[in-house]
Design a protein around this motif. Structure first.
Motif, short mmCIF file in Angstrom:
data_model
loop_
_atom_site.label_atom_id
_atom_site.label_comp_id
_atom_site.label_asym_id
_atom_site.label_seq_id
_atom_site.Cartn_x
_atom_site.Cartn_y
_atom_site.Cartn_z
N ALA A 356 0.83 -1.20 0.00
CA ALA A 356 0.00 0.00 0.00
C ALA A 356 0.87 1.25 0.00
CB ALA A 356 -0.93 -0.02 1.21
N TRP A 357 1.91 1.25 0.81
CA TRP A 357 2.82 2.40 0.88
C TRP A 357 3.48 2.64 -0.48
CZ3 TRP A 357 3.85 6.28 4.13
CH2 TRP A 357 5.04 7.01 3.95
N ALA A 358 3.87 1.56 -1.14
CA ALA A 358 4.54 1.67 -2.44
C ALA A 358 3.57 1.94 -3.58
CB ALA A 358 5.32 0.40 -2.73
N GLY A 359 2.26 1.76 -3.32
CA GLY A 359 1.28 1.94 -4.39
C GLY A 359 1.33 0.84 -5.43
N ASP A 360 1.73 -0.36 -5.03
CA ASP A 360 1.87 -1.49 -5.95
C ASP A 360 0.51 -2.17 -6.10
OD1 ASP A 360 2.47 -3.88 -7.26
OD2 ASP A 360 4.44 -4.05 -6.29
N LEU A 361 -0.24 -1.75 -7.08
CA LEU A 361 -1.62 -2.22 -7.23
C LEU A 361 -1.69 -3.71 -7.53
CD1 LEU A 361 -3.11 0.74 -9.32
CD2 LEU A 361 -3.05 0.46 -6.83
N ALA A 362 -0.78 -4.19 -8.39
CA ALA A 362 -0.81 -5.61 -8.74
C ALA A 362 -0.55 -6.48 -7.52
CB ALA A 362 0.23 -5.90 -9.83
N LEU A 363 0.43 -6.08 -6.70
CA LEU A 363 0.73 -6.86 -5.51
C LEU A 363 -0.40 -6.78 -4.49
CD1 LEU A 363 2.62 -8.63 -3.88
CD2 LEU A 363 3.85 -6.56 -3.14
N ILE A 364 -1.01 -5.62 -4.35
CA ILE A 364 -2.14 -5.48 -3.44
C ILE A 364 -3.25 -6.46 -3.83
CG2 ILE A 364 -4.02 -3.95 -2.70
CD1 ILE A 364 -2.01 -1.61 -2.93
#
Length: 408
Positions: A356-364
């Motif tokens: 979430a902090w990194a804004g990694d949508l795919a990983l989220i």
């Protein structure tokens, strides 16, 4: 080696540190004696006499903070006093509108950096367009070529004059400005050229709270840092503006830029800096000015190599090696999907918090699909992953977490 001084260091404070150490050693305090043995170059001689000397205490303090001796520490503090700025110490409520605009639009590299400040700056300028005429620093912060032309025509030396709320040179306000003013690249570059043509130093900078890694004009342009790109974004025209500065003499060894941009895998900054001599250029003006207070090139590169290896940035390691940087001993850590998606790290955060902090949508999405708990609270800040995303202004990530919660 790099200095390890605390923020906003002062000679009085360090003199007090030395006197306290002297008294503690004379009182046979084991911790104080251990400090002398760790940092003094000749501890047995220093501790042999009946009275531990003040000059030995001062030498120990200086060495503890990364300096070869007390005299070099004092010299650095004298330099830092003239070069240091603590943006957080400025009372914005007491500023006039032109200075307040400069303060609100500028990246400060503290916890207040955030889009609402920059929007407030834009709103202030919209309500009072004439504020750019009040001084050159406001005109530079607004990247307003017409206003800058008027100021510099009346007084060309303003390009090399410090002022505004942070006592910066005008070029610094331009490079650190983030207000959404809908300037075009042509306008921003024209404003920068006006200042450079009038004598602005492309290596302009300041010492943030007295620390010894300078925040230069390039640092401001390249942006980012520990709080992430949502709070400390690059300049909207970072590549073009950085190229202009480098072509006009900005030194490519910009240690704060390398630090601020190392956290994410993008290497655009390194590509540009390498193209202008980063790998093998001579000492920068800041390295010559600050001397041993700054980290060595070896220390600078070791941090880059270690971070890239530990975070799986294989392309960066290859890029560094291709330009002759020693990557010996670096073991690439290949990132893998966590076996326990709700496992906590040393700070009590889960993989979903970090994504979430990194804004990694795919990983989220992947984490949520296999059962990551989106309501889990980290143990350091007491916040959910969505709140981490919101704090970092990772708006898409926050929205994804919000929507997912509502539809499951």
């Amino acid at each position: 080696m790099a200095s390890t001084l605390p923020t906003n260091p002062s000679l009085d404070r360090l003199r007090d540190d030395a006197r306290r150490l002297q008294r503690a050693v004379r009182a046979a305090d084991p911790e104080a004696i251990g400090t002398v043995r760790q940092y003094h170059p000749r501890p047995d001689i220093a501790l042999a006499g009946k009275q531990f000397a003040l000059h030995d205490a001062q030498l120990t303090v200086a060495r503890r903070y990364g300096f070869t001796g007390w005299a070099t520490l004092v010299h650095y503090l004298e330099l830092a006093a003239a070069l240091s700025t603590d943006p957080s110490a400025v009372n914005e409520a007491a500023l006039d509108s032109a200075d307040r605009f400069c303060a609100l639009t500028s990246l400060r590299y503290d916890e207040n950096d955030a889009p609402p400040r920059w929007q407030a700056a834009a709103d202030l300028l919209a309500a009072d367009p004439a504020l750019v005429n009040r001084h050159v620093w406001a005109a530079a912060a607004a990247a307003d070529p017409a206003a800058l032309t008027r100021h510099l025509a009346a007084r060309p030396t303003l390009a090399t004059t410090s002022g505004g709320p942070y006592q910066w040179l005008p070029l610094m306000y331009l490079c650190y400005g983030r207000a959404p003013l809908r300037r075009t690249a042509q306008e921003v570059l024209s404003a920068a050229r006006l200042l450079l043509d009038a004598g602005a130093d492309p290596n302009s900078g300041y010492l943030w709270r007295g620390l010894s890694t300078p925040f230069t004009a390039l640092t401001g342009v390249f942006g980012e840092g520990e709080q992430g790109p949502g709070r400390q974004p690059r300049h909207p025209f970072a590549d073009q503006l950085a190229t202009l500065l480098l072509e006009r003499g900005a030194h490519p060894v910009d240690q704060q830029t390398l630090y601020n941009r190392m956290f994410r895998p993008d290497d655009a900054h390194l590509e540009l800096l390498f193209a202008h001599g980063l790998a093998d250029t001579d000492a920068s003006p800041w390295e010559r000015r600050l001397g041993e207070a700054m980290e060595t090139r070896d220390q600078m590169w070791r941090r880059q190599v270690d971070w890239a290896a530990e975070h799986g940035f294989a392309d960066r390691l290859e890029l560094l090696a291709r330009h002759g940087i020693d990557t010996t001993g670096a073991t690439l850590v290949v990132s893998s999907f966590p076996t326990d998606v709700n496992a906590r790290d040393e700070e009590g955060a889960t993989p979903l918090h970090q994504a979430a902090w990194a804004g990694d949508l795919a990983l989220i999405r992947r984490l949520l699909e296999v059962g990551a708990d989106r309501s889990i609270i980290d143990t350091r800040f007491g916040s959910t992953p969505r709140e981490w995303a919101e704090h970092a202004y990772q708006n898409e990530a926050a929205e994804l977490l919000r929507e997912y919660r509502e539809t499951t």
